[in-house]
Structures are given as C-alpha cells and as structure tokens.
Design a protein around this motif. Sequence first.
Motif, PDB file in Angstrom:
ATOM      1  N   UNK A 173      17.323 -30.250  15.810  1.00 56.24           N
ATOM      2  CA  UNK A 173      17.746 -30.125  17.205  1.00 56.24           C
ATOM      3  C   UNK A 173      18.433 -28.781  17.447  1.00 56.24           C
ATOM      4  N   UNK A 174      19.255 -28.387  16.466  1.00 58.36           N
ATOM      5  CA  UNK A 174      19.959 -27.118  16.606  1.00 58.36           C
ATOM      6  C   UNK A 174      18.988 -25.956  16.702  1.00 58.36           C
ATOM      7  N   UNK A 175      17.954 -25.964  15.838  1.00 59.75           N
ATOM      8  CA  UNK A 175      16.950 -24.890  15.894  1.00 59.75           C
ATOM      9  C   UNK A 175      16.211 -24.911  17.224  1.00 59.75           C
ATOM     10  N   UNK A 176      15.890 -26.135  17.681  1.00 57.73           N
ATOM     11  CA  UNK A 176      15.154 -26.255  18.942  1.00 57.73           C
ATOM     12  C   UNK A 176      15.974 -25.678  20.101  1.00 57.73           C
ATOM     13  N   UNK A 177      17.291 -26.002  20.114  1.00 59.61           N
ATOM     14  CA  UNK A 177      18.147 -25.491  21.181  1.00 59.61           C
ATOM     15  C   UNK A 177      18.312 -23.975  21.054  1.00 59.61           C
ATOM     16  N   UNK A 178      18.509 -23.505  19.819  1.00 59.31           N
ATOM     17  CA  UNK A 178      18.709 -22.085  19.597  1.00 59.31           C
ATOM     18  C   UNK A 178      17.485 -21.267  19.990  1.00 59.31           C
ATOM     19  N   UNK A 179      16.296 -21.809  19.675  1.00 60.35           N
ATOM     20  CA  UNK A 179      15.060 -21.060  19.896  1.00 60.35           C
ATOM     21  C   UNK A 179      14.344 -21.466  21.183  1.00 60.35           C
ATOM     22  N   UNK A 180      14.974 -22.299  21.994  1.00 58.46           N
ATOM     23  CA  UNK A 180      14.341 -22.781  23.229  1.00 58.46           C
ATOM     24  C   UNK A 180      14.023 -21.624  24.170  1.00 58.46           C
ATOM     25  N   UNK A 181      12.843 -21.659  24.809  1.00 56.40           N
ATOM     26  CA  UNK A 181      12.509 -20.604  25.783  1.00 56.40           C
ATOM     27  C   UNK A 181      13.256 -20.772  27.105  1.00 56.40           C
ATOM     28  N   UNK A 182      14.008 -21.874  27.247  1.00 53.09           N
ATOM     29  CA  UNK A 182      14.796 -22.080  28.460  1.00 53.09           C
ATOM     30  C   UNK A 182      16.278 -21.928  28.134  1.00 53.09           C
ATOM     31  N   UNK A 183      17.039 -21.621  29.141  1.00 57.11           N
ATOM     32  CA  UNK A 183      18.480 -21.434  28.982  1.00 57.11           C
ATOM     33  C   UNK A 183      19.164 -22.798  28.942  1.00 57.11           C
ATOM     34  N   UNK A 184      20.073 -23.002  27.959  1.00 57.83           N
ATOM     35  CA  UNK A 184      20.769 -24.284  27.796  1.00 57.83           C
ATOM     36  C   UNK A 184      22.267 -24.026  27.715  1.00 57.83           C
ATOM     37  N   UNK A 185      23.031 -24.784  28.515  1.00 64.61           N
ATOM     38  CA  UNK A 185      24.493 -24.703  28.530  1.00 64.61           C
ATOM     39  C   UNK A 185      25.035 -26.103  28.306  1.00 64.61           C
ATOM     40  N   UNK A 186      26.022 -26.258  27.406  1.00 66.35           N
ATOM     41  CA  UNK A 186      26.656 -27.546  27.125  1.00 66.35           C
ATOM     42  C   UNK A 186      28.142 -27.418  27.424  1.00 66.35           C
ATOM     43  N   UNK A 187      28.670 -28.390  28.162  1.00 68.78           N
ATOM     44  CA  UNK A 187      30.086 -28.363  28.544  1.00 68.78           C
ATOM     45  C   UNK A 187      30.805 -29.585  27.978  1.00 68.78           C
ATOM     46  N   UNK A 188      32.144 -29.582  28.113  1.00 71.65           N
ATOM     47  CA  UNK A 188      32.930 -30.775  27.775  1.00 71.65           C
ATOM     48  C   UNK A 188      32.917 -31.716  28.989  1.00 71.65           C
ATOM     49  N   UNK A 189      33.589 -32.858  28.917  1.00 67.44           N
ATOM     50  CA  UNK A 189      33.551 -33.812  30.041  1.00 67.44           C
ATOM     51  C   UNK A 189      34.101 -33.252  31.346  1.00 67.44           C
ATOM     52  N   UNK A 190      34.931 -32.212  31.275  1.00 66.35           N
ATOM     53  CA  UNK A 190      35.484 -31.620  32.493  1.00 66.35           C
ATOM     54  C   UNK A 190      34.629 -30.464  33.028  1.00 66.35           C
ATOM     55  N   UNK A 191      33.490 -30.185  32.367  1.00 64.88           N
ATOM     56  CA  UNK A 191      32.601 -29.131  32.839  1.00 64.88           C
ATOM     57  C   UNK A 191      32.969 -27.750  32.346  1.00 64.88           C
ATOM     58  N   UNK A 192      33.805 -27.668  31.295  1.00 67.88           N
ATOM     59  CA  UNK A 192      34.156 -26.374  30.710  1.00 67.88           C
ATOM     60  C   UNK A 192      33.122 -26.044  29.638  1.00 67.88           C
ATOM     61  N   UNK A 193      32.563 -24.837  29.678  1.00 63.90           N
ATOM     62  CA  UNK A 193      31.454 -24.456  28.804  1.00 63.90           C
ATOM     63  C   UNK A 193      31.917 -24.388  27.342  1.00 63.90           C
ATOM     64  N   UNK A 194      31.204 -25.121  26.479  1.00 59.18           N
ATOM     65  CA  UNK A 194      31.477 -25.106  25.044  1.00 59.18           C
ATOM     66  C   UNK A 194      30.395 -24.353  24.264  1.00 59.18           C
TER      67      UNK A 194
END
Length: 502
Positions: free
Chosen positions: A146-167
């Motif tokens: 999953x990590x490789x897929x996210x790292x190499x994804x052709x689309x932009x991916x952003x993951x936040x905490x429950x309050x919407x702060x970017x992690x």
Amino acid sequence: MTTAAPGSGFKLLYVEDDDITRQTVLTLLERRFPGLAIQAAHNGKEAMELYGTFAPDLIVTDIKMPVMSGIEMARRLLERKPSLSVIVTSAHSDMEFLLESIELGIARYVLKPIDSGKLFASIDACLTTLSLERELQEQQAFVRKLSRAVQQSPTSIVITDPQGIVEYVNPKFRAFTGAAEPEPLGRPLAALLPNGEEIWARVKAGGTWHGEVEGVGRDGLPFYQSSSVSPVMDESGAIANFVAVQEDITERVRNEREIEQLNLSLSARAEELEIANRDLEGFSYTVSHDLRTPLTNINGYCQVILELYGATLEEGCKEFINVILNETISMNQLIRTLLEFSRVTRAEMAKSPVNLSEMATLIAAARQLAAPGRKICFTIEPDLDAYGDPDLLKVVLENLISNACKYSGKREQAVIEFRRMERDGEAVYLVRDNGAGFDMSQADRLFSPFQRLHSEREFNGFGVGLATVQRIIQRHGGRVWAEGEVDQGACFYFTLPGPQPK
C-alpha cells in the motif's frame, strides 16, 4: 463458517531413531494435524540433508541419536535460521542434553515416554506462534505494498488527522503543487485546496465531497483538479483520518475548451457555408436564366440574319456570323456543364445497393449508338455491386466511360474495360482505355476543374468531367486516382465504401 485445518500451510519434520516410536508418533500427528505437511528422518544427519529440500517450519526431535544427535542438529539449523521452532523429546536420564537444549534457546520439550496430549499442546503452541508471525509478515507486506502504491500513485494523495490537519502528502502532490518538503505538513487541509473552506465544511461531519476545482499555480497559470475528500473510519465507526485524492485534469479541461471553441468556429463556418450555398443557388439561377436568355437571343438573331440576308451578304460577313453562332452554342454548353457540376456536388444523396455492371452496360450501348462508325470493344465485368447514390454513380460512370471513348477516338480499335480488383484488402473499381494517355507528372491537374492536359484541337471539352467524378466519389467517402502513359492509354480507379453500421 469453514475454518482451515490446524497447521494448514506449515511443515513439520519429525526426527526419531526408534522405528516403533517414530511410526506411532507420525500416525498420531497425521490424525491430529491433517493440514500439516509432515516428513520424518532417522537421525540428525538425515534431517540435515532433508532440511534443504523440505524447509520445515517446525522440528520435533529426539535428543540422543546415532550419527548426529538432536542437539547438534538443532544447533546447526538454528545457526541457519534462528527463528526455527524446535521441540525436543527426551527421557529423564537425558537431563544434561536438556540443559544444553535450553542454552540453545529451545524452550519446548516433552519427556519420554511421550505423552501425546503434551506433545500436541507444544505443537499447537508453536503453530499458533507461527500463524501469528506469518499473519504479521503478510500484514507488513500488505502495508509495504500500500505504501508503494501511495508513494508511486499518478494521483495526488493527502492524509490528515481527525481534525483535518495534514499528516502526509505523497510525491505526486509535491510535484503537482510544487510544495517544498515541510510546507504542507501540519497545515489544515482546507488551506491546500482551492475553495477548501467550503469543501471542509461539507466533509468534517463525515460526508464525502467530489468535484472539479480551479486554482492558480506558482507559474501564474490556471490549473484544474478533479478532487475527492472522504473520511476514513476506525473499528468503532469514529473518524480516524481524512483522505484527499486529486488528479490533474488541466490538459483535459484545456482540450475540452479548445474543442468547444472549435465547435463554435465550425458552427460559424457552417453558417457561412450555408449563406454561400444560397448565394451559389442564386448564381445558378442567374446563369441559367439571365445569362442564357441573351445567348439564346444572339443565337436566334444570327439564324435570322443568315436566313433573310444570307444571299446578299459577303462571304467574310457570313463567316463571322457563323463564328458568333457557334460560339453561342459552345457558351450554352459550358453553362449547362457548370450547372450540372454545381448540381451533382450539392445534391442530397440517397444511398442504396447499385449494380454497376448493368449501369456501365447501358452507358456503353449508348456510346456505341452515338458513334456507329467507330470500332469500340467494351469489356465489362458482370455482377459488380456497390453501395451509393444511383444517380450520382451513373454520372461517375458516364464521365469515365465517355472520356475513355473520347481519348481513344484516334485508335483504329478502341478497347475500354470496366472491372473490379483487390488492393490492400479493398475493392477498387477501374475504367481502362488504350487511348492518348497522359504524362504522369501532370496527373495532379486531372481532377481540377477546367484543367485540361490536351488542347481543344486534339479533344474537345471543358475539363469539368473528372472534377465532377472526384467530388461525387469523395462525397461517398471513397478515393479516386489515375495512372497513364502518353500514347499508351489511361486507367482511372475509384473506391466506394460499403454501408456503415448503425
């Protein structure tokens, strides 16, 4: 619910030098652990040899054995694979060996005579540990995937905490936005998205948002994103994270807008063409009525002058009047040709199956009747079917066959052929003659209106027939071309696509 048999997918190697004990324990193990692959060895040396091909996950071994003891075997195997699970079986008198096995890290042993319940419990405990380790390894492998897929994804991916702060942001996000390494982390998701506050207001309660947003890049140029923001729930149903996925659709949007602009231009062009067609129709009416009327009058007056005053006119004067008369006839024929050219290139088409052989036969018969003194040999292949507008295709064959007759007029025996051939898997129709031919270096002029490769003295005409043929064939979606050689005849080819599937 169906469950896997105990030990499914694992391998056990049992090492015991006593034949009776070995066979008894093997029988018990096979009954108790049907999902376990089991092999046996007579001593430590044989087990070492078997280990390389069998690769067991668990070893149950006696301690005291000839050739190589179980302790020595275990020591060597643990050097190869420190995580190897080993259970030893030993008599009470083998206490020294037991202590040595404990020093090796072997924590499980069963005293002889073997208590099957204790042996099964030790094996169960080892298999449970092995199952947990395998499950952990599979989970770790899945996480890495999953990590490789996210790292190499052709689309932009952003993951936040429950309050919407970017992690976390993946490399594609940085490449897309040009963000420096620490810049996005720790910031609210709303600050990273165009119209982010509006989007965050919709998703913070657990909803999902999807749409297209427009922004301005660091280069000052507009960019477009297809974005979606979704909550990720934990086991209890509470929001654990938010995930924003963004795809760069700038090029697609620009292309769509270019196409839209092109369609507007085409619509405007179509309107201009419609106006031009109306003007052309008006011009055709003018030509056919206003211009032909004075020509008819001039022609009539010339005939009246010759009829009433011909006897008193000088020969030179009569000759001038005859020239005027003939020129009006020629001009009238040119006007009729122009009108016909305009009609066939603008007429609506009604396509249907057409028998070109029958059509060509009738045209050839008419040409033969029009020139009874000529020797013309027509060869027409039978059953040549096509699909198109019958009236327009008749014009095509009339022009091609008439041209073949005209340009072979100086031959003692004219030979004209109409048939079909295959070229690159496509049906090609051809009309060939043995007439005057033409210079291939000037072939591009053949299908242009009023372009003639022969003088009026050699062959009369206006140079519109082949242009008409080309327009009709092109309107049918086909192609037309010619091959020839001076004084060696000419061949004209054309194609006609079949009906298109609905």
